[in-house]
Motif scaffolding. Structure first.
Motif, PDB file in Angstrom:
ATOM      1  N   TYR A  20       0.833  -1.203   0.000  1.00  0.00           N
ATOM      2  CA  TYR A  20       0.000   0.000   0.000  1.00  0.00           C
ATOM      3  C   TYR A  20       0.867   1.252   0.000  1.00  0.00           C
ATOM      4  O   TYR A  20       0.600   2.187  -0.758  1.00  0.00           O
ATOM      5  N   GLU A  23       2.508   1.831  -3.407  1.00  0.00           N
ATOM      6  CA  GLU A  23       1.616   2.226  -4.490  1.00  0.00           C
ATOM      7  C   GLU A  23       0.851   3.525  -4.233  1.00  0.00           C
ATOM      8  O   GLU A  23       0.422   4.168  -5.194  1.00  0.00           O
ATOM      9  N   HIS A  24       0.678   3.931  -2.976  1.00  0.00           N
ATOM     10  CA  HIS A  24      -0.176   5.079  -2.685  1.00  0.00           C
ATOM     11  C   HIS A  24       0.488   6.218  -1.921  1.00  0.00           C
ATOM     12  O   HIS A  24      -0.123   7.283  -1.788  1.00  0.00           O
ATOM     13  N   MET A  25       1.674   6.002  -1.415  1.00  0.00           N
ATOM     14  CA  MET A  25       2.331   7.045  -0.636  1.00  0.00           C
ATOM     15  C   MET A  25       3.605   7.496  -1.348  1.00  0.00           C
ATOM     16  O   MET A  25       4.110   6.812  -2.220  1.00  0.00           O
TER      17      MET A  25
END
Length: 89
Positions: A20, A23-25
């Protein structure tokens, strides 16, 4: 109360947190930091979801218990059929 995961589930959860963050931070998170974050979530936030699950299960079981009389009810005194009209005249 801290919820406990199996070692396999804990490894999968840590890997999911790492993914996560990748991919998102903006910055990735390491394995140790992801494990610490997981521990925090399990201790601080997971009981909310757990308690809601228990409440949902209780509600569902109470509904089923309330319906049991309908599902298993048998009319008493059915040996003698009800006459359509009186036999005595």
């Amino acid at each position: 109360m801290s919820l406990q995961l199996t070692p396999e589930s804990q490894q999968q959860a840590i890997a999911s947190i790492e993914r996560y963050f990748r991919e998102h931070m903006d910055e990735p998170i390491g394995n140790v930091a992801a494990g610490g974050l997981l521990k925090f979530f399990l201790q601080e936030i997971a009981p909310v979801a757990y308690n809601q699950g228990v409440a949902d299960a209780q509600e569902r079981l109470q509904q089923r218990v309330a319906e049991i009389d309908i599902e298993v009810h048998h009319a008493p005194f059915t040996y003698w059929p009800q006459p359509a009209r009186s036999r005595r005249s």
